[in-house]
Design an enzyme around this catalytic site. Structure first.
Site, mmCIF file in Angstrom:
data_model
loop_
_atom_site.group_PDB
_atom_site.id
_atom_site.type_symbol
_atom_site.label_atom_id
_atom_site.label_comp_id
_atom_site.label_asym_id
_atom_site.label_seq_id
_atom_site.Cartn_x
_atom_site.Cartn_y
_atom_site.Cartn_z
ATOM 1 N N GLU A 1 0.857 -1.191 0.000
ATOM 2 C CA GLU A 1 0.000 0.000 0.000
ATOM 3 C C GLU A 1 0.891 1.238 0.000
ATOM 4 O O GLU A 1 1.707 1.416 0.907
ATOM 5 C CB GLU A 1 -0.915 -0.025 1.227
ATOM 6 C CG GLU A 1 -1.877 -1.205 1.174
ATOM 7 C CD GLU A 1 -2.700 -1.382 2.424
ATOM 8 O OE1 GLU A 1 -3.934 -1.377 2.319
ATOM 9 O OE2 GLU A 1 -2.094 -1.527 3.511
ATOM 10 N N MET B 1 5.400 5.853 4.319
ATOM 11 C CA MET B 1 4.177 5.254 4.792
ATOM 12 C C MET B 1 3.813 3.944 4.119
ATOM 13 O O MET B 1 2.691 3.474 4.306
ATOM 14 C CB MET B 1 3.011 6.211 4.552
ATOM 15 C CG MET B 1 3.106 7.422 5.438
ATOM 16 S SD MET B 1 3.355 8.848 4.386
ATOM 17 C CE MET B 1 3.824 10.092 5.559
ATOM 18 N N PRO B 2 4.697 3.432 3.288
ATOM 19 C CA PRO B 2 4.294 2.160 2.658
ATOM 20 C C PRO B 2 4.023 1.088 3.706
ATOM 21 O O PRO B 2 4.764 0.964 4.677
ATOM 22 C CB PRO B 2 5.507 1.777 1.799
ATOM 23 C CG PRO B 2 6.238 3.051 1.578
ATOM 24 C CD PRO B 2 6.033 3.858 2.821
ATOM 25 N N ILE B 3 2.916 0.357 3.508
ATOM 26 C CA ILE B 3 2.566 -0.768 4.371
ATOM 27 C C ILE B 3 2.608 -2.027 3.510
ATOM 28 O O ILE B 3 1.938 -2.102 2.480
ATOM 29 C CB ILE B 3 1.162 -0.593 4.978
ATOM 30 C CG1 ILE B 3 1.110 0.683 5.817
ATOM 31 C CG2 ILE B 3 0.787 -1.811 5.832
ATOM 32 C CD1 ILE B 3 -0.299 1.019 6.319
ATOM 33 N N SER C 1 6.619 -0.170 6.893
ATOM 34 C CA SER C 1 6.190 -1.235 7.813
ATOM 35 C C SER C 1 5.967 -2.514 7.029
ATOM 36 O O SER C 1 5.397 -2.477 5.936
ATOM 37 C CB SER C 1 4.854 -0.880 8.490
ATOM 38 O OG SER C 1 4.950 0.335 9.174
#
Lengths: 61, 61, 61, 61, 61, 61
Positions: B7, C1-3, C40
């Site tokens: 994401e 912010m990559p998940i 994360s």
């Protein structure tokens, strides 16, 4: 480090989403002891044609 | 058989995504012994209004 | 912010996982410009009975 | 209570999706004993640029 | 390329899961035209303490 | 119909989870207008070896 995914039917305003993430984050912080800045939330807007309950999409109901 | 979901905030070019899936696949193959053709990757582009950290969506920051 | 979520068949050692998250994080940083500390990764270990391809779980193959 | 997520390449018609959720729900009810109205299904349409196998997105193939 | 995730309450036997993935795969092949060997399914077993409806986990019901 | 997934580091008690799902459900009901009984929540407990930030799993920190 809590990672939250919320799938909602499309149509909520940005204001509703802002309010929702604020309150959901507070609820998680209060009940688990996580730090506020460690809570990530990703919202997905589901279209009615892409969500089904009981074998029927919402465009069929 | 590794299945990977990534994401990302929207705004990455297709070229960046092509490069990313190539390098992520290589990293997984190298470190786990999976076969290259067995690695699937799904990318989701998150809008700023649909991603929150610390109780605020990115449109509020 | 990559998940990032990575679903793997169970059986990889902690050392392999440590190496994998290090290299996958580097690949994402290099190709998308995300900051290293913003990436994360969540790993899920799939059992053979809970993973299927072509209509058969891996315990049937 | 089964919750099902199905990721498909974009391009399926609404009619195909309606048929798919009907038959998938019936399959789950038949094999697990869940009640029909308790089965939820969420469909995600993946674009070719957001799906990769073997290190290449489908726009590169 | 369809990727399917099915979250079920724990307690289904391996035989039920085998039957379920067979029938779900067939349903997807029949309705979307995907090839059988391209359908991946991941099952997650949810414990009663980790699943909630209406604000209560199933251990509270 | 909101579907919520919450990934937490393992170690929370069942009581904390019960409290969390109650408060998160209330927050979603209050801010989106969804009905209480329509909110589903799935919790995943992540082990320290399966969660990484900045390229390191939590067992390495």
């Amino acid at each position: 480090m809590p990672i939250v995914h919320i799938e909602l039917l499309e149509g909520r305003t940005q204001e509703q989403k802002n309010e929702m993430v604020k309150e959901v984050t507070e609820a998680i912080v209060r009940t688990t002891g996580a730090k506020e800045e460690a809570v990530s939330i990703v919202i997905s807007d589901m279209s009615k044609g892409n969500y089904a309950v009981g074998g029927k999409t919402l465009v069929q109901k």
